[in-house]
Design an enzyme around this catalytic site. Structure first.
Site, short mmCIF file in Angstrom:
data_model
loop_
_atom_site.label_atom_id
_atom_site.label_comp_id
_atom_site.label_asym_id
_atom_site.label_seq_id
_atom_site.Cartn_x
_atom_site.Cartn_y
_atom_site.Cartn_z
N LYS A 180 8.23 0.92 23.67
CA LYS A 180 7.81 1.67 24.86
C LYS A 180 8.85 1.60 25.98
O LYS A 180 9.16 2.60 26.60
CB LYS A 180 6.50 1.10 25.42
CG LYS A 180 5.28 1.34 24.57
CD LYS A 180 4.00 0.96 25.33
CE LYS A 180 3.93 -0.50 25.74
NZ LYS A 180 3.90 -1.47 24.63
N ARG A 192 -3.68 -0.67 30.48
CA ARG A 192 -3.80 -1.47 29.26
C ARG A 192 -5.26 -1.81 28.96
O ARG A 192 -5.52 -2.51 27.98
CB ARG A 192 -3.04 -2.77 29.46
CG ARG A 192 -1.78 -2.91 28.59
CD ARG A 192 -1.17 -4.23 28.98
NE ARG A 192 -0.17 -4.77 28.14
CZ ARG A 192 1.15 -4.64 28.31
NH1 ARG A 192 1.61 -3.86 29.25
NH2 ARG A 192 1.98 -5.28 27.54
N ARG A 236 14.45 -9.40 19.88
CA ARG A 236 14.65 -8.60 21.08
C ARG A 236 15.44 -9.35 22.16
O ARG A 236 15.18 -10.52 22.43
CB ARG A 236 13.28 -8.21 21.63
CG ARG A 236 13.34 -7.48 22.95
CD ARG A 236 12.13 -6.68 23.16
NE ARG A 236 11.04 -7.47 23.74
CZ ARG A 236 9.91 -6.91 24.15
NH1 ARG A 236 9.71 -5.62 24.01
NH2 ARG A 236 8.96 -7.65 24.66
N ARG A 243 12.96 -13.03 26.13
CA ARG A 243 11.78 -13.29 26.93
C ARG A 243 10.99 -14.48 26.37
O ARG A 243 10.84 -14.60 25.17
CB ARG A 243 10.87 -12.04 26.94
CG ARG A 243 11.34 -11.00 27.90
CD ARG A 243 10.62 -9.68 27.73
NE ARG A 243 9.18 -9.78 27.61
CZ ARG A 243 8.38 -8.72 27.56
NH1 ARG A 243 8.89 -7.50 27.64
NH2 ARG A 243 7.08 -8.86 27.43
N ARG A 281 -0.33 -11.70 21.87
CA ARG A 281 -0.19 -10.41 22.56
C ARG A 281 -0.66 -9.27 21.65
O ARG A 281 -1.28 -8.32 22.11
CB ARG A 281 1.26 -10.19 22.99
CG ARG A 281 1.62 -11.03 24.21
CD ARG A 281 3.12 -11.14 24.41
NE ARG A 281 3.75 -9.86 24.61
CZ ARG A 281 5.03 -9.60 24.31
NH1 ARG A 281 5.79 -10.54 23.78
NH2 ARG A 281 5.51 -8.42 24.52
P1 AMP Z 1 5.18 -5.98 28.78
O1 AMP Z 1 6.54 -6.15 29.35
O2 AMP Z 1 4.62 -4.61 28.98
O3 AMP Z 1 5.10 -6.44 27.34
O4 AMP Z 1 4.21 -6.97 29.60
C1 AMP Z 1 4.40 -8.37 29.60
C2 AMP Z 1 3.14 -9.08 30.06
O5 AMP Z 1 2.81 -8.68 31.39
C3 AMP Z 1 1.90 -8.76 29.25
O6 AMP Z 1 1.80 -9.55 28.07
C4 AMP Z 1 0.79 -9.08 30.25
O7 AMP Z 1 0.60 -10.47 30.38
C5 AMP Z 1 1.40 -8.58 31.56
N1 AMP Z 1 1.05 -7.16 31.78
C6 AMP Z 1 1.89 -6.08 31.76
N2 AMP Z 1 1.23 -4.94 32.01
C7 AMP Z 1 -0.07 -5.28 32.19
C8 AMP Z 1 -1.26 -4.55 32.46
N3 AMP Z 1 -1.25 -3.24 32.60
N4 AMP Z 1 -2.43 -5.26 32.57
C9 AMP Z 1 -2.45 -6.59 32.46
N5 AMP Z 1 -1.37 -7.34 32.18
C10 AMP Z 1 -0.19 -6.71 32.05
#
Ligand code: AMP
Length: 217
Positions: A15, A90, A129, A162, A173
């Site tokens: 994404k 989400r 990654r 990360r 996740r």
């Molecule tokens: P991402 O970089 O999109 O994989 O997000 C990393 C982490 O940030 C996720 O595993 C969640 O803990 C938090 N996070 C990101 N976007 C959201 C969202 N829309 N709602 C809740 N937690 C989020």
């Protein structure tokens, strides 16, 4: 009307990579909720300290906190044409909140591409990654290696892995995605906005398919 594109897909579907390219092509802002949390984490704001507890566990940050953060972000001038939303919404509650926010902003969700990648590919993808410190550009040690190891091709900053890409957190996740985010597939299918994209193809091919799907909507 401002145009908003919601990119859906499990963690590791690509994404972030696709959202960046798409936003550039369509002259829209790129809003990544994960990037905003990581930025706050780096500078140790109150939001960052709170989010860290959830991110480290692989859980979602609570809806009220996340919704308020995105609402503030959407007020910024770079969203005047709209945005590609990467990682938000989400949960169905976040999707409802987005709908309300966009009513006030005279915007609408015009397309919801779902980048589909089977679960068994995700863990391998996430464990290879590498993300850049400056702007979050994403590379993969096997599928999309940087020209120089450890350095971002695009801005020369350091690449890092990360913390939440550790195998145990990745599994959590993916589980959380299935429980809390997958219901959005149904939500946006009912709204007539979902288009499925095969995320196992080459990055450029996925980008091409995405653009085609959006133009059709
Ligand atoms: P991402 O970089 O999109 O994989 O997000 C990393 C982490 O940030 C996720 O595993 C969640 O803990 C938090 N996070 C990101 N976007 C959201 C969202 N829309 N709602 C809740 N937690 C989020």
């Amino acid at each position: 009307m401002r145009k908003f594109i919601v990119l859906l897909g499990p963690p590791g579907a690509g994404k972030g990579t696709q959202a960046k390219m798409l936003a550039e092509k369509l002259a829209l802002a790129h809003i990544s909720s994960g990037d905003i949390f990581r930025e706050n984490l780096k500078t140790q704001t109150d939001l960052g300290k709170l989010a860290q507890i959830y991110i480290d566990r692989g859980d979602l940050v609570p809806d009220d906190v996340t919704i308020a953060m995105i609402e503030a972000r959407l007020q910024k001038p770079d969203c005047s044409n709209g945005a590609v939303l990467d990682g938000f919404p989400r949960t169905p509650a976040q999707a409802d909140a987005l709908k309300e926010m966009l009513k006030k902003l005279e915007g609408e969700v015009v397309s919801v591409p779902f980048i589909n990648v089977p679960a068994e590919v995700l863990v391998e993808r996430l464990s290879g990654r590498w993300s850049c410190r400056a702007q979050g550009h994403v590379f993969h040690s096997v599928n999309n290696p940087p020209k120089t190891e450890g350095i971002c091709d695009l801005d020369g900053s350091e690449l890092y892995q990360r913390d939440d890409d550790k195998p145990e957190t990745v599994k959590r996740r993916i589980h959380v995605y299935g429980e809390q985010t997958a219901p959005l597939l149904d939500y946006y299918t009912k709204a007539g906005l979902l288009v499925e994209i095969d995320g196992t193809r080459e990055i450029d091919q996925v980008a091409f398919d995405l653009l085609k799907a959006i133009k059709r909507n």
